[in-house]
Write an enzyme that holds these catalytic residues in place. Structure first.
Site, PDB file in Angstrom:
ATOM      1  N   HIS A 306       0.946 -23.930  20.875  1.00 19.14           N
ATOM      2  CA  HIS A 306      -0.306 -23.586  21.422  1.00 19.14           C
ATOM      3  C   HIS A 306      -0.534 -24.863  22.432  1.00 19.14           C
ATOM      4  CE1 HIS A 306      -4.648 -22.834  21.384  1.00 19.14           C
ATOM      5  NE2 HIS A 306      -4.095 -21.267  21.294  1.00 19.14           N
ATOM      6  N   ASP A 363      -1.637 -16.841  15.624  1.00 15.51           N
ATOM      7  CA  ASP A 363      -0.132 -14.924  15.517  1.00 15.51           C
ATOM      8  C   ASP A 363       0.694 -15.607  14.192  1.00 15.51           C
ATOM      9  OD1 ASP A 363      -1.924 -13.739  17.357  1.00 15.51           O
ATOM     10  OD2 ASP A 363      -0.750 -15.562  19.244  1.00 15.51           O
TER      11      ASP A 363
HETATM   12  N1  CMC Z   1       9.534 -22.482  20.807  1.00 15.27           N
HETATM   13  C1  CMC Z   1       9.949 -23.370  21.620  1.00 15.27           C
HETATM   14  N2  CMC Z   1       9.694 -24.087  22.616  1.00 15.27           N
HETATM   15  C2  CMC Z   1       8.795 -24.545  22.314  1.00 15.27           C
HETATM   16  C3  CMC Z   1       7.575 -23.354  21.861  1.00 15.27           C
HETATM   17  C4  CMC Z   1       7.916 -23.326  21.406  1.00 15.27           C
HETATM   18  N3  CMC Z   1       7.057 -21.698  20.689  1.00 15.27           N
HETATM   19  N4  CMC Z   1       6.775 -23.360  22.676  1.00 15.27           N
HETATM   20  C5  CMC Z   1       6.111 -25.000  23.413  1.00 15.27           C
HETATM   21  N5  CMC Z   1       8.067 -25.260  23.938  1.00 15.27           N
HETATM   22  C6  CMC Z   1       8.227 -26.576  24.176  1.00 15.27           C
HETATM   23  C7  CMC Z   1       8.585 -25.840  25.361  1.00 15.27           C
HETATM   24  O1  CMC Z   1       9.358 -25.683  25.630  1.00 15.27           O
HETATM   25  C8  CMC Z   1       8.404 -27.752  26.714  1.00 15.27           C
HETATM   26  O2  CMC Z   1       9.390 -28.630  26.051  1.00 15.27           O
HETATM   27  P1  CMC Z   1       9.950 -29.316  26.899  1.00 15.27           P
HETATM   28  O3  CMC Z   1       8.585 -30.429  27.097  1.00 15.27           O
HETATM   29  O4  CMC Z   1      11.596 -29.652  26.806  1.00 15.27           O
HETATM   30  O5  CMC Z   1      10.217 -27.758  28.590  1.00 15.27           O
HETATM   31  C9  CMC Z   1       7.419 -28.262  25.562  1.00 15.27           C
HETATM   32  O6  CMC Z   1       7.551 -27.627  23.909  1.00 15.27           O
HETATM   33  C10 CMC Z   1       5.665 -27.609  26.100  1.00 15.27           C
HETATM   34  O7  CMC Z   1       5.433 -26.126  26.159  1.00 15.27           O
HETATM   35  P2  CMC Z   1       4.608 -26.048  26.960  1.00 15.27           P
HETATM   36  O8  CMC Z   1       5.110 -23.988  27.461  1.00 15.27           O
HETATM   37  O9  CMC Z   1       4.526 -26.915  28.469  1.00 15.27           O
HETATM   38  O10 CMC Z   1       3.382 -25.376  26.546  1.00 15.27           O
HETATM   39  P3  CMC Z   1       2.294 -24.434  27.079  1.00 15.27           P
HETATM   40  O11 CMC Z   1       0.854 -25.432  26.553  1.00 15.27           O
HETATM   41  O12 CMC Z   1       2.581 -24.172  28.258  1.00 15.27           O
HETATM   42  O13 CMC Z   1       2.623 -23.301  26.391  1.00 15.27           O
HETATM   43  C11 CMC Z   1       2.153 -21.438  24.959  1.00 15.27           C
HETATM   44  C12 CMC Z   1       1.078 -23.234  25.062  1.00 15.27           C
HETATM   45  C13 CMC Z   1       1.738 -20.941  23.471  1.00 15.27           C
HETATM   46  C14 CMC Z   1       2.113 -20.746  26.042  1.00 15.27           C
HETATM   47  C15 CMC Z   1       3.714 -22.069  24.356  1.00 15.27           C
HETATM   48  O14 CMC Z   1       3.768 -22.428  22.798  1.00 15.27           O
HETATM   49  C16 CMC Z   1       4.393 -20.935  23.794  1.00 15.27           C
HETATM   50  O15 CMC Z   1       5.107 -20.082  24.650  1.00 15.27           O
HETATM   51  N6  CMC Z   1       4.249 -20.539  22.363  1.00 15.27           N
HETATM   52  C17 CMC Z   1       4.855 -18.828  22.509  1.00 15.27           C
HETATM   53  C18 CMC Z   1       4.079 -17.717  22.143  1.00 15.27           C
HETATM   54  C19 CMC Z   1       3.054 -17.883  21.581  1.00 15.27           C
HETATM   55  O16 CMC Z   1       2.810 -18.081  20.306  1.00 15.27           O
HETATM   56  N7  CMC Z   1       2.114 -17.769  21.756  1.00 15.27           N
HETATM   57  C20 CMC Z   1       0.635 -18.050  21.424  1.00 15.27           C
HETATM   58  C21 CMC Z   1      -0.693 -18.903  21.628  1.00 15.27           C
HETATM   59  S1  CMC Z   1      -1.680 -18.620  20.232  1.00 15.27           S
HETATM   60  C22 CMC Z   1      -2.640 -17.796  20.591  1.00 15.27           C
HETATM   61  C23 CMC Z   1      -3.258 -17.351  22.080  1.00 15.27           C
HETATM   62  O17 CMC Z   1      -3.281 -17.541  22.708  1.00 15.27           O
HETATM   63  O18 CMC Z   1      -2.671 -15.715  22.328  1.00 15.27           O
END
Ligand code: CMC
Length: 429
Positions: A306, A363
Site C-alpha cells: 500500500h 483487498d
Molecule cells: N507484490 C510484489 N512486490 C510489490 C508489491 C506486491 N504486491 N507491492 C509493492 N511491491 C514492491 C515493488 O516492486 C517495489 O519494489 P522495488 O523497491 O524493488 O522496486 C516496492 O515494493 C515498492 O512498491 P511501489 O510500487 O513503489 O509502491 P507504491 O506505493 O507505488 O504502490 C501499490 C502501492 C498498492 C500500487 C502496490 O503495493 C501494488 O501494486 N500492490 C498490489 C495491488 C494492490 O493490492 N492494490 C490495492 C491497494 S489497497 C486498496 C486501494 O487502494 O484500492
C-alpha cells in the site's frame, strides 16, 4: 505550532511557512514556490504532496490507524451501519436518532432509476464489465437531473447526494441482471441498504427471496471499511474533476473509472483470480511468491502492499476475521481462504516483503467473502465503488465548501523537442 522552512537555491535563501495538522502531520507550504523561485516541485505519483486540507479521514500508515471524522474504524465497524457511516462522513458528525431516520428514509425513497435509464442497459453487451456500465450510468444521472448540473447554483445538493447513494446499488445490480439475462428486480424500500442490494442481485420474480442476515451484515461491514481513505487515486480523481466545477454525478463517474484499475479497487477481483489460479494447480503459493518477487516478471502479489500503510492495513485485520466468521456461519469450507492464509504466512516471513514493508491490504480477503456470498468476480470492484461513494461525496463537498479552492492543474517538466521549423510533407522521410 507552525514554523519556517528555508530553501537555498542559486545563492538565494527563501523562507516558507510550515503547516501542522491536528494529528501532527507536517508540511511545507509551497503554494508560492514557483512565483518566488521559478521552480516547481517534482513529485510524480504525488507521494510527497499534500493536495488539500481535509477534516474527513485520518490515516497513519506507519501505525496502521484509520479514523473517519476521528472515530476509529474498528469502533465504526462494530457499532455503525453503512448509512450511519455515510452520514458521519458527509455531515461531519454522528447523526441523532432522528437525523439517521430521516437520512435512511430519504435514501430508501430514491432507490428507483428513471424508467428511461433502464433502456441504456439493453445497449450494453452482455459481457460488459460492471465497472464500465456503472461509470456510464452514474455519469448519465447528470442527464436526468439537470438541476444539479452547476454546483455553484445547485440549491438542493443534498438531493443529488441522496440520489447517488440511493441509486448506485440499483445501477450495479442492473448491470449484473443484464449480463445474466434476468429481469431487473426493483428496489424494496423496506429493506436495509445491504439487504436491498442482495435482493436486487439474487432474487427473481419467480420465487420468494429471503435475505440472509449474516450475509447482509458482512456486506454492510465491507461497505463501511471501504467508505473513505483520504486522498487515494479515485478520491483525488473525484476532487480533480469536481475542481473544474463539473457536477457531482460526472465527478463520481470519473471516480468509478479511476477505482477500476488493478492497482486500486480492481485488486479485489485480481486477488481472487490469483487465488483461483493457485487452487487450480497452475503453481503453488511458493512458486507464485517467487514470481511476484522476480524483477523479470511483472506479477505482483495482489492485495499486498500500500502507498500509505507500511504496517498491517487495519481494514484487512477486520476483514480477515469477518471472512472466517461468515464462512463458518454459512458452513462454507473455502480452499481460497486456506491459500490466502498460507500466502500471507509465507510473505510475512519473507525478506523481500518484510524489507519493503508489504502487508495485506483491504483487498486481500474481501474477495473471498464476496465470492462466498455468490457475487460474480467481475462485480467485486463495483461493490468497492458502492462502499467508497460516501467518501467521494464528502471529499467533493468539502472541496466545494472551501471558498479558496482552485481548479486542480499540476505542472510538468517538459522534456520534448525544443522549437523546430515546420517540415513540409514531401521532405519527411
Ligand atoms: N507484490 C510484489 N512486490 C510489490 C508489491 C506486491 N504486491 N507491492 C509493492 N511491491 C514492491 C515493488 O516492486 C517495489 O519494489 P522495488 O523497491 O524493488 O522496486 C516496492 O515494493 C515498492 O512498491 P511501489 O510500487 O513503489 O509502491 P507504491 O506505493 O507505488 O504502490 C501499490 C502501492 C498498492 C500500487 C502496490 O503495493 C501494488 O501494486 N500492490 C498490489 C495491488 C494492490 O493490492 N492494490 C490495492 C491497494 S489497497 C486498496 C486501494 O487502494 O484500492
Amino acid at each position: 505550532m507552525s514554523g519556517k522552512a528555508v530553501l537555498k537555491l542559486e545563492g538565494k535563501e527563501y523562507e516558507f511557512d510550515t503547516l501542522v495538522g491536528s494529528e501532527g502531520e507536517k508540511a511545507i507550504d509551497f503554494t508560492k514556490l514557483r512565483a518566488r523561485t521559478g521552480y516547481v516541485g517534482f513529485d510524480p505519483g504525488y507521494g510527497n504532496t499534500g493536495s488539500c486540507r481535509s477534516s474527513i479521514t485520518f490515516v497513519d500508515g506507519e501505525k496502521g490507524i484509520l479514523r473517519y471524522r476521528g472515530y476509529p474504524i474498528e469502533e465504526i465497524a462494530e457499532h455503525a451501519t453503512f448509512l450511519e457511516t455515510a452520514y458521519l462522513l458527509i455531515h461531519g458528525d454522528l447523526p441523532t436518532a432522528q437525523q439517521l431516520d430521516a437520512f435512511v428514509s430519504d435514501v430508501s425513497n430514491h432507490t428507483m432509476l428513471h424508467e428511461d435509464i433502464k433502456r441504456f442497459y439493453a445497449g450494453f453487451p452482455k459481457k460488459a464489465h460492471p465497472m464500465a456500465v456503472s461509470s456510464a450510468v452514474a455519469g448519465a444521472l447528470s442527464a436526468f437531473y439537470p438541476e444539479h448540473l452547476d454546483p455553484a447554483k445547485d440549491q438542493d445538493l443534498n438531493k443529488a447526494i441522496i440520489r447517488l447513494i440511493a441509486k448506485l446499488p440499483t445501477i450495479i445490480s442492473y448491470a449484473y441482471k443484464h449480463s445474466a439475462g434476468q429481469p431487473f428486480m426493483y428496489p424494496r424500500n423496506n429493506l436495509d441498504y445491504a439487504s436491498n442490494l442482495l435482493r436486487m442481485m439474487f432474487a427473481t420474480p419467480c420465487e420468494e427471496y429471503e435475505v440472509d442476515e449474516t450475509v447482509a451484515k458482512a456486506l454492510d461491514i465491507l461497505l463501511i471499511l471501504h467508505a473513505d481513505h483520504e486522498q487515494n487515486c479515485s478520491t483525488s480523481t473525484v476532487r480533480l474533476v469536481g475542481s473544474s466545477m463539473s457536477n457531482l454525478f460526472a465527478s463520481v463517474s470519473a471516480g468509478i473509472s479511476a477505482l477500476w484499475g488493478p492497482l486500486h479497487g480492481g485488486a479485489n477481483q485480481k486477488v481472487v483470480e490469483m487465488l483461483e489460479s493457485i487452487a487450480s494447480g497452475e503453481g503453488s503459493a511458493e512458486v507464485f511468491l517467487e514470481k511476484a518477487k522476480s524483477r523479470d516478471d511483472t506479477t505482483r502479489l495482489m492485495g499486498f502492499g500500500h502507498r500509505v500503510y507500511k504496517n498491517y492495513d487495519p481494514r484487512a485485520t477486520i476483514i480477515k476475521k469477518a471472512c472466517s466468521d461468515v464462512l463458518e456461519k454459512l458452513g462454507i469450507h473455502s480452499k481460497l481462504l486456506e491459500i490466502a492464509v498460507r500466502l500471507e504466512e509465507i510473505a510475512l516471513s519473507d525478506e523481500y516483503f518484510v524489507s519493503r514493508r508489504l502487508y495485506p491490504n483491504v483487498d486481500f480477503y474481501s474477495g473471498i467473502i464476496y465470492q462466498a456470498i455468490n457475487f460474480p468476480v467481475n462485480l467485486f470492484t463495483a461493490l468497492f465503488a458502492m462502499g467508497r461513494l460516501p467518501g467521494w461525496i464528502s471529499q467533493w463537498v468539502e472541496m466545494h465548501d472551501d471558498k479558496g479552492f482552485k481548479i486542480g492543474r499540476p505542472r510538468q517538466i517538459y522534456e520534448g523537442a525544443t522549437q523546430r521549423p515546420w517540415k513540409p510533407l514531401e521532405e519527411r522521410l
